[in-house]
Write an enzyme that holds these catalytic residues in place. Structure first.
Site, PDB file in Angstrom:
ATOM      1  N   LYS A  37       2.578   3.675 -11.238  1.00 37.53           N
ATOM      2  CA  LYS A  37       1.480   2.730 -11.027  1.00 37.53           C
ATOM      3  C   LYS A  37       1.294   1.831 -12.255  1.00 37.53           C
ATOM      4  O   LYS A  37       0.919   0.662 -12.123  1.00 37.53           O
ATOM      5  CB  LYS A  37       0.185   3.465 -10.676  1.00 37.53           C
ATOM      6  CG  LYS A  37       0.223   4.177  -9.321  1.00 37.53           C
ATOM      7  CD  LYS A  37       0.352   3.227  -8.143  1.00 37.53           C
ATOM      8  CE  LYS A  37       0.255   3.966  -6.810  1.00 37.53           C
ATOM      9  NZ  LYS A  37       0.412   3.080  -5.640  1.00 37.53           N
TER      10      LYS A  37
ATOM     11  N   ASN B 220       0.813  -1.216   0.000  1.00 35.49           N
ATOM     12  CA  ASN B 220       0.000   0.000   0.000  1.00 35.49           C
ATOM     13  C   ASN B 220       0.850   1.270   0.000  1.00 35.49           C
ATOM     14  O   ASN B 220       0.415   2.308  -0.503  1.00 35.49           O
ATOM     15  CB  ASN B 220      -0.906  -0.033   1.244  1.00 35.49           C
ATOM     16  CG  ASN B 220      -1.553   1.292   1.542  1.00 35.49           C
ATOM     17  OD1 ASN B 220      -2.551   1.666   0.921  1.00 35.49           O
ATOM     18  ND2 ASN B 220      -0.979   2.060   2.472  1.00 35.49           N
TER      19      ASN B 220
ATOM     20  N   TYR C 126       3.698   9.658 -10.897  1.00 32.03           N
ATOM     21  CA  TYR C 126       2.716   8.797 -10.207  1.00 32.03           C
ATOM     22  C   TYR C 126       2.113   7.781 -11.185  1.00 32.03           C
ATOM     23  O   TYR C 126       2.092   6.580 -10.923  1.00 32.03           O
ATOM     24  CB  TYR C 126       1.618   9.664  -9.595  1.00 32.03           C
ATOM     25  CG  TYR C 126       0.621   8.870  -8.769  1.00 32.03           C
ATOM     26  CD1 TYR C 126       0.980   8.350  -7.532  1.00 32.03           C
ATOM     27  CD2 TYR C 126      -0.673   8.648  -9.233  1.00 32.03           C
ATOM     28  CE1 TYR C 126       0.071   7.624  -6.768  1.00 32.03           C
ATOM     29  CE2 TYR C 126      -1.588   7.919  -8.469  1.00 32.03           C
ATOM     30  CZ  TYR C 126      -1.205   7.415  -7.236  1.00 32.03           C
ATOM     31  OH  TYR C 126      -2.106   6.690  -6.482  1.00 32.03           O
TER      32      TYR C 126
HETATM   33  N1  LIG Z   1      -6.284   8.195  -2.028  1.00 32.30           N
HETATM   34  C1  LIG Z   1      -6.612   7.842  -3.270  1.00 32.30           C
HETATM   35  O1  LIG Z   1      -7.535   8.395  -3.892  1.00 32.30           O
HETATM   36  C2  LIG Z   1      -5.871   6.730  -3.946  1.00 32.30           C
HETATM   37  C3  LIG Z   1      -6.335   6.281  -5.198  1.00 32.30           C
HETATM   38  C4  LIG Z   1      -5.678   5.237  -5.835  1.00 32.30           C
HETATM   39  C5  LIG Z   1      -4.583   4.658  -5.230  1.00 32.30           C
HETATM   40  N2  LIG Z   1      -4.135   5.130  -4.010  1.00 32.30           N
HETATM   41  C6  LIG Z   1      -2.970   4.471  -3.416  1.00 32.30           C
HETATM   42  O2  LIG Z   1      -3.281   4.052  -2.100  1.00 32.30           O
HETATM   43  C7  LIG Z   1      -2.068   3.924  -1.349  1.00 32.30           C
HETATM   44  C8  LIG Z   1      -2.242   4.601   0.008  1.00 32.30           C
HETATM   45  O3  LIG Z   1      -2.351   5.991  -0.194  1.00 32.30           O
HETATM   46  P1  LIG Z   1      -3.284   6.952   0.675  1.00 32.30           P
HETATM   47  O4  LIG Z   1      -4.261   7.542  -0.254  1.00 32.30           O
HETATM   48  O5  LIG Z   1      -3.734   6.269   1.898  1.00 32.30           O
HETATM   49  O6  LIG Z   1      -2.234   8.117   1.010  1.00 32.30           O
HETATM   50  P2  LIG Z   1      -1.459   8.515   2.340  1.00 32.30           P
HETATM   51  O7  LIG Z   1      -2.424   8.766   3.451  1.00 32.30           O
HETATM   52  O8  LIG Z   1      -0.540   9.604   1.922  1.00 32.30           O
HETATM   53  O9  LIG Z   1      -0.632   7.205   2.723  1.00 32.30           O
HETATM   54  C9  LIG Z   1       0.550   6.851   2.064  1.00 32.30           C
HETATM   55  C10 LIG Z   1       1.327   5.969   3.024  1.00 32.30           C
HETATM   56  O10 LIG Z   1       2.513   5.484   2.361  1.00 32.30           O
HETATM   57  C11 LIG Z   1       3.596   5.695   3.251  1.00 32.30           C
HETATM   58  N3  LIG Z   1       4.884   5.708   2.587  1.00 32.30           N
HETATM   59  C12 LIG Z   1       5.359   6.564   1.658  1.00 32.30           C
HETATM   60  N4  LIG Z   1       6.621   6.248   1.338  1.00 32.30           N
HETATM   61  C13 LIG Z   1       6.956   5.154   2.070  1.00 32.30           C
HETATM   62  C14 LIG Z   1       8.109   4.350   2.191  1.00 32.30           C
HETATM   63  N5  LIG Z   1       9.233   4.626   1.490  1.00 32.30           N
HETATM   64  N6  LIG Z   1       8.098   3.292   3.029  1.00 32.30           N
HETATM   65  C15 LIG Z   1       6.988   3.000   3.744  1.00 32.30           C
HETATM   66  N7  LIG Z   1       5.867   3.739   3.706  1.00 32.30           N
HETATM   67  C16 LIG Z   1       5.852   4.795   2.873  1.00 32.30           C
HETATM   68  C17 LIG Z   1       3.276   7.007   3.947  1.00 32.30           C
HETATM   69  O11 LIG Z   1       4.090   7.187   5.093  1.00 32.30           O
HETATM   70  P3  LIG Z   1       4.357   8.671   5.715  1.00 32.30           P
HETATM   71  O12 LIG Z   1       3.127   9.039   6.518  1.00 32.30           O
HETATM   72  O13 LIG Z   1       5.572   8.446   6.560  1.00 32.30           O
HETATM   73  O14 LIG Z   1       4.582   9.599   4.564  1.00 32.30           O
HETATM   74  C18 LIG Z   1       1.810   6.752   4.264  1.00 32.30           C
HETATM   75  O15 LIG Z   1       1.682   5.929   5.387  1.00 32.30           O
HETATM   76  C19 LIG Z   1      -0.969   4.541  -2.214  1.00 32.30           C
HETATM   77  O16 LIG Z   1      -0.254   3.512  -2.867  1.00 32.30           O
HETATM   78  C20 LIG Z   1      -1.761   5.352  -3.235  1.00 32.30           C
HETATM   79  O17 LIG Z   1      -1.050   5.556  -4.424  1.00 32.30           O
HETATM   80  C21 LIG Z   1      -4.750   6.133  -3.362  1.00 32.30           C
END
Ligand SMILES: NC(=O)c1ccc[n+]([C@@H]2O[C@H](COP(=O)([O-])OP(=O)(O)OC[C@H]3O[C@@H](n4cnc5c(N)ncnc54)[C@H](OP(=O)(O)O)[C@@H]3O)[C@@H](O)[C@H]2O)c1
Length: 252
Positions: A178, A96, A174
Site C-alpha cells: 500500500k 479496489n 500488505y
Molecule cells: N477492510 C478494511 O478495513 C480496509 C482498510 C483499508 C483498505 N482496504 C482496502 O480495500 C480494498 C477492498 O478490500 P475489502 O476490505 O473489501 O476486502 P475483501 O472483501 O476481501 O475484498 C477484496 C476484493 O479484491 C478481490 N481481489 C483480490 N485479488 C484480486 C485480483 N487478482 N483480481 C481481481 N480482484 C481481486 C477479491 O476477490 P475474491 O473474492 O475473488 O478473493 C475481493 O473481491 C482492498 O484494496 C483493501 O486493501 C480495506
C-alpha cells in the site's frame, strides 16, 4: 455489455470498480450506480461477480459485469478493450482489488513468512492497479477522469513517527504494497494532470469485510461512502497529491 462497435455508448458518467464481487468494491459499485453512473463491476471469479452485478442491477442501477483478474495481462487488456468499445470513455476507475497477504487465523512470524507472499501481494495491490490504470489511460483521458486507489492508513509513514505498537511481521507485504501504491498515486497524479485526469489514494478506514474477518468497526456503507465521495468530487475540490481519509487530506 454490448459488443464491438460502441452501440451502447451510455450517456451517463461511467465507472469501473475492481474486486467488486463483495466487500467495499461491491458497495462502492452500488453507491456509484445510485448516483446515476453506468458501473462496470469487475471480479476475478465470474460466477460470484455475475451474482453481485445481478443483485445490484435488481436494485435499479445500471450495473454491468466483466471478469477481471488484475494480475492477468490478458484479462486487463480485454477489459480495457471492452471499456473502449462499449463506453468510449471512463470517468471513474476505482482500483479496489486487494489482498492482505495474511493467512486467516494464523499469525506468521518474520521467520515463517514466505517471500512469495510479498511477491504476490505486490503483484495484486501495486502491479495490478498500475497495469489496469495504464491500459485504461485512453478512456480516462477522453473523460478527464478520476483514478481512486484504495489504500490503507496502516501504510502511511506518519504512523512511523512516535513509537506506537509495532505491527505484526506478517503485515509487511500488505503495508509495503500500500505504501508503494501511495507513491504510485502521487507520481501518476503528476503525470496525468495535463490530461485533466486526477488521481488520489483513499483510505476507507477499518471496515468490517472478509479481509479482516469482519473485525473492523465501520460498515462497508461507511467505508464505501469515503471512496465514492472522493471518486466523484469536482477536480478543483480534490486535495492535490494527498493521502485521503474520511476527514480529507491527512499526513502520508
Ligand atoms: N477492510 C478494511 O478495513 C480496509 C482498510 C483499508 C483498505 N482496504 C482496502 O480495500 C480494498 C477492498 O478490500 P475489502 O476490505 O473489501 O476486502 P475483501 O472483501 O476481501 O475484498 C477484496 C476484493 O479484491 C478481490 N481481489 C483480490 N485479488 C484480486 C485480483 N487478482 N483480481 C481481481 N480482484 C481481486 C477479491 O476477490 P475474491 O473474492 O475473488 O478473493 C475481493 O473481491 C482492498 O484494496 C483493501 O486493501 C480495506
Amino acid at each position: 455489455m454490448t459488443g464491438p462497435g460502441g452501440a451502447d455508448r451510455t450517456p451517463r458518467p461511467t465507472a469501473l470498480v475492481t474486486g467488486a464481487n463483495k466487500g467495499l468494491g461491491k458497495e462502492v459499485s452500488r453507491q456509484l450506480a445510485a448516483r446515476g453512473m453506468s458501473v462496470l463491476l469487475t471480479a476475478r471469479d465470474e460466477e460470484r461477480g455475475r451474482a453481485a452485478a445481478a443483485e445490484l442491477a435488481a436494485e435499479g442501477g445500471d450495473i454491468r459485469f466483466a471478469r477481471l483478474d488484475v494480475t492477468e495481462e490478458k484479462s486487463v487488456r480485454s477489459v480495457a478493450e471492452l471499456v473502449g468499445e462499449s463506453f468510449g470513455r471512463l470517468d471513474v476507475l476505482v482500483n479496489n482489488a486487494g489482498v492482505s497477504g495474511v493467512v486467516r487465523g494464523e499469525r506468521r512470524s518474520l521467520h515463517e513468512m514466505s517471500v512469495e507472499t510479498l511477491r504476490s501481494t505486490l503483484e495484486t495491490n501495486v502491479v495490478g492497479a498500475f497495469a489496469l490504470t495504464q491500459a485504461l489511460l485512453p478512456a480516462l483521458r477522453t473523460a478527464g477522469g478520476r483514478v481512486v486507489n484504495v489504500t490503507s492508513a496502516l501504510a502511511t509513514f506518519a504512523r512511523t513517527t512516535g513509537r506506537g505498537p509495532a505491527l505484526p511481521a506478517d503485515l509487511i507485504p500488505y503495508c509495503a504494497s500500500k505504501a508503494a501504491l501511495n507513491m504510485t498515486s502521487v507520481l501518476l497524479a503528476d503525470q496525468l494532470r495535463e490530461w485533466g485526469v486526477t488521481v488520489c489514494a483513499v483510505s476507507p478506514g477499518y471496515v468490517a469485510t472478509d479481509m479482516n474477518n469482519f473485525t473492523g468497526p465501520k460498515t462497508v456503507q461507511e467505508g464505501a461512502r469515503t471512496i465514492v465521495r472522493f471518486a466523484t468530487l469536482a477536480p478543483d475540490e480534490l486535495p492535490d497529491r494527498a493521502f485521503i481519509t474520511e476527514e480529507g487530506a491527512a499526513p502520508w
